[in-house]
Scaffold this active site. Structure first.
Site, PDB file in Angstrom:
ATOM      1  N   LYS A  74       2.816   8.381  14.220  1.00 47.54           N
ATOM      2  CA  LYS A  74       1.793   8.707  15.224  1.00 47.54           C
ATOM      3  C   LYS A  74       2.346   8.553  16.644  1.00 47.54           C
ATOM      4  CE  LYS A  74      -0.915   5.342  13.898  1.00 47.54           C
ATOM      5  NZ  LYS A  74      -0.081   4.790  12.801  1.00 47.54           N
TER       6      LYS A  74
ATOM      7  N   ARG B  80      -9.474   3.014  14.596  1.00 51.91           N
ATOM      8  CA  ARG B  80      -8.934   2.530  13.323  1.00 51.91           C
ATOM      9  C   ARG B  80     -10.043   2.109  12.379  1.00 51.91           C
ATOM     10  NH1 ARG B  80      -3.557   0.936  15.436  1.00 51.91           N
ATOM     11  NH2 ARG B  80      -2.170   0.721  13.673  1.00 51.91           N
TER      12      ARG B  80
ATOM     13  N   ARG C  51      12.447   0.538  11.788  1.00 53.95           N
ATOM     14  CA  ARG C  51      11.934   0.785  13.153  1.00 53.95           C
ATOM     15  C   ARG C  51      12.465  -0.269  14.110  1.00 53.95           C
ATOM     16  NH1 ARG C  51       5.668   1.891  14.530  1.00 53.95           N
ATOM     17  NH2 ARG C  51       5.268  -0.067  13.447  1.00 53.95           N
TER      18      ARG C  51
ATOM     19  N   ARG D 227       9.957  -5.502  15.272  1.00 53.73           N
ATOM     20  CA  ARG D 227       8.677  -6.162  15.564  1.00 53.73           C
ATOM     21  C   ARG D 227       8.330  -7.154  14.454  1.00 53.73           C
ATOM     22  NH1 ARG D 227       4.690  -1.165  16.728  1.00 53.73           N
ATOM     23  NH2 ARG D 227       3.334  -2.466  15.464  1.00 53.73           N
TER      24      ARG D 227
ATOM     25  N   ARG E  59      -0.736  -4.617   6.232  1.00 56.67           N
ATOM     26  CA  ARG E  59      -1.245  -3.584   7.148  1.00 56.67           C
ATOM     27  C   ARG E  59      -1.611  -2.321   6.384  1.00 56.67           C
ATOM     28  NH1 ARG E  59       3.365  -3.176  11.336  1.00 56.67           N
ATOM     29  NH2 ARG E  59       1.994  -1.737  12.433  1.00 56.67           N
TER      30      ARG E  59
HETATM   31  P1  ADP Z   1       1.523   1.002  14.265  1.00 54.03           P
HETATM   32  O1  ADP Z   1       1.990   2.013  15.265  1.00 54.03           O
HETATM   33  O2  ADP Z   1       2.638   0.382  13.515  1.00 54.03           O
HETATM   34  O3  ADP Z   1       0.429   1.534  13.388  1.00 54.03           O
HETATM   35  P2  ADP Z   1       0.148  -0.229  16.459  1.00 54.03           P
HETATM   36  O4  ADP Z   1       1.168  -0.451  17.498  1.00 54.03           O
HETATM   37  O5  ADP Z   1      -0.748   0.957  16.594  1.00 54.03           O
HETATM   38  O6  ADP Z   1       0.895  -0.205  15.053  1.00 54.03           O
HETATM   39  O7  ADP Z   1      -0.778  -1.502  16.311  1.00 54.03           O
HETATM   40  C1  ADP Z   1      -0.222  -2.790  16.115  1.00 54.03           C
HETATM   41  C2  ADP Z   1      -1.346  -3.771  15.798  1.00 54.03           C
HETATM   42  O8  ADP Z   1      -2.263  -3.826  16.911  1.00 54.03           O
HETATM   43  C3  ADP Z   1      -2.216  -3.400  14.610  1.00 54.03           C
HETATM   44  O9  ADP Z   1      -1.657  -3.818  13.379  1.00 54.03           O
HETATM   45  C4  ADP Z   1      -3.508  -4.146  14.957  1.00 54.03           C
HETATM   46  O10 ADP Z   1      -3.390  -5.526  14.696  1.00 54.03           O
HETATM   47  C5  ADP Z   1      -3.593  -3.968  16.456  1.00 54.03           C
HETATM   48  N1  ADP Z   1      -4.353  -2.755  16.822  1.00 54.03           N
HETATM   49  C6  ADP Z   1      -3.883  -1.650  17.461  1.00 54.03           C
HETATM   50  N2  ADP Z   1      -4.851  -0.725  17.612  1.00 54.03           N
HETATM   51  C7  ADP Z   1      -5.974  -1.260  17.055  1.00 54.03           C
HETATM   52  C8  ADP Z   1      -7.318  -0.795  16.875  1.00 54.03           C
HETATM   53  N3  ADP Z   1      -7.705   0.428  17.281  1.00 54.03           N
HETATM   54  N4  ADP Z   1      -8.187  -1.625  16.247  1.00 54.03           N
HETATM   55  C9  ADP Z   1      -7.834  -2.850  15.835  1.00 54.03           C
HETATM   56  N5  ADP Z   1      -6.596  -3.337  15.955  1.00 54.03           N
HETATM   57  C10 ADP Z   1      -5.657  -2.561  16.554  1.00 54.03           C
HETATM   58  P1  ADP Z   2       3.355   4.845  14.021  1.00 53.18           P
HETATM   59  O1  ADP Z   2       3.065   4.980  15.485  1.00 53.18           O
HETATM   60  O2  ADP Z   2       2.529   5.763  13.178  1.00 53.18           O
HETATM   61  O3  ADP Z   2       3.286   3.445  13.545  1.00 53.18           O
HETATM   62  P2  ADP Z   2       6.147   5.447  14.746  1.00 53.18           P
HETATM   63  O4  ADP Z   2       6.031   6.699  15.544  1.00 53.18           O
HETATM   64  O5  ADP Z   2       6.403   4.192  15.458  1.00 53.18           O
HETATM   65  O6  ADP Z   2       4.857   5.320  13.775  1.00 53.18           O
HETATM   66  O7  ADP Z   2       7.256   5.686  13.629  1.00 53.18           O
HETATM   67  C1  ADP Z   2       7.597   4.663  12.680  1.00 53.18           C
HETATM   68  C2  ADP Z   2       9.106   4.650  12.462  1.00 53.18           C
HETATM   69  O8  ADP Z   2       9.518   5.843  11.769  1.00 53.18           O
HETATM   70  C3  ADP Z   2       9.922   4.622  13.750  1.00 53.18           C
HETATM   71  O9  ADP Z   2      11.095   3.898  13.498  1.00 53.18           O
HETATM   72  C4  ADP Z   2      10.235   6.086  14.016  1.00 53.18           C
HETATM   73  O10 ADP Z   2      11.430   6.235  14.770  1.00 53.18           O
HETATM   74  C5  ADP Z   2      10.396   6.634  12.598  1.00 53.18           C
HETATM   75  N1  ADP Z   2       9.931   8.016  12.428  1.00 53.18           N
HETATM   76  C6  ADP Z   2       8.888   8.634  13.056  1.00 53.18           C
HETATM   77  N2  ADP Z   2       8.738   9.907  12.610  1.00 53.18           N
HETATM   78  C7  ADP Z   2       9.683  10.091  11.645  1.00 53.18           C
HETATM   79  C8  ADP Z   2      10.043  11.201  10.786  1.00 53.18           C
HETATM   80  N3  ADP Z   2       9.375  12.371  10.825  1.00 53.18           N
HETATM   81  N4  ADP Z   2      11.071  11.023   9.938  1.00 53.18           N
HETATM   82  C9  ADP Z   2      11.743   9.843   9.892  1.00 53.18           C
HETATM   83  N5  ADP Z   2      11.474   8.762  10.649  1.00 53.18           N
HETATM   84  C10 ADP Z   2      10.451   8.883  11.540  1.00 53.18           C
END
Ligand code: ADP
Ligand code: ADP
Ligand code: ZN
Length: 213
Positions: free
Chosen positions: A13, A88, A127, A160, A171
């Site tokens: 995302k 979420r 990541r 992280r 998660r």
């Molecule tokens: P990822 O990209 O790996 O899905 P995020 O960076 O979006 O993770 O979020 C990291 C953490 O921050 C989540 O696991 C949650 O604890 C918190 N968080 C982020 N956005 C939300 C939301 N919309 N509602 C509740 N918790 C959130």
């Molecule tokens: P989210 O915001 O949904 O948690 P991220 O954009 O942070 O996800 O991506 C999660 C991990 O996967 C990061 O290390 C990113 O560089 C990698 N990644 C993202 N898109 C792809 C893809 N299409 N193929 C392989 N790796 C990817």
């Protein structure tokens, strides 16, 4: 244009939201980034959010919704934005919908980046995130030019705490329970778009641009 990115943690995302943000000139609004910035700055909000984030739990809706509504009320968001990591939960989606409808407005697209659970744990352990600017890399798929160093700002890259496998499994469980129902929610609204998130980053983006035009 108001766009929501849906998908499991690690689906890509954030990666895609940043690309959309650049191409379409929309602010990238990530609740996770806002929480992490607050943790880094030692704010009260950051301290509270961290307790949940470290366990792989969601930060409570009341807190999250307030942060998000404040952010999208800022001037740079008036022509649209890409939301990454919000909503979420169904209640979060309903609050957003209410707030927008009061302004005679609505979300245009909810893009679901689809990646099966089997791929997620592997992806998350690879990541790496920049401690300073939040840029995201992957040790195999999206490597930085110099190992361990951010291309954009030269700071150190870290794994992280919440990307360690035991927290990732938690998660994912929370994702299926609380976030996945949003796919039906936005499908019922008629704005859901699905993309395959398992293909190359640039191919995922190409499919998104076909949707957004
Ligand atoms: P990822 O990209 O790996 O899905 P995020 O960076 O979006 O993770 O979020 C990291 C953490 O921050 C989540 O696991 C949650 O604890 C918190 N968080 C982020 N956005 C939300 C939301 N919309 N509602 C509740 N918790 C959130
Ligand atoms: P989210 O915001 O949904 O948690 P991220 O954009 O942070 O996800 O991506 C999660 C991990 O996967 C990061 O290390 C990113 O560089 C990698 N990644 C993202 N898109 C792809 C893809 N299409 N193929 C392989 N790796 C990817
Ligand atoms: Zn950086």
């Amino acid at each position: 244009m108001k766009i929501i990115m849906l998908g499991a943690p690690g689906a890509g995302k954030g990666t895609q939201a940043k690309m959309i943000s650049e191409k379409y000139g929309l602010p990238h609004v990530s609740t996770g980034d806002i929480f992490r910035a607050n943790i880094k700055n030692g704010t009260a909000l950051g301290m509270e959010a961290k307790q949940y984030m470290d366990k792989g739990l969601l930060v409570p809706d009341e807190l999250t919704v307030k942060i998000l509504l404040d952010r999208v009320a800022q001037d740079d968001c008036k022509n649209g934005y890409v939301l990454d990591g919000f909503p979420r939960t169904i209640p979060q989606a309903e609050v957003l919908e209410d707030a927008l409808s009061k302004l005679g407005d609505k979300v245009d697209y909810a893009i679901n980046v689809d990646v099966p659970d089997e791929n997620i744990v592997r992806r998350m352990s690879g990541r790496r995130a920049c401690v300073t600017c939040g840029e995201t890399y992957h040790i195999e798929h999206v490597p930085p030019k110099t190992e361990g160093i951010c291309d954009k700002c030269g700071s150190a890259l870290i794994l992280r705490d919440d990307d360690k496998p035991e927290t990732v499994l938690n998660r994912l469980k929370i994702y299926h329970e609380q976030t996945q129902p949003l796919i039906d929610f936005y499908n019922n609204e008629g704005i859901l778009k699905e993309v395959d998130g398992t293909i190359d980053v640039k191919d995922v983006f190409e499919n998104i641009t076909k949707i957004l035009g």
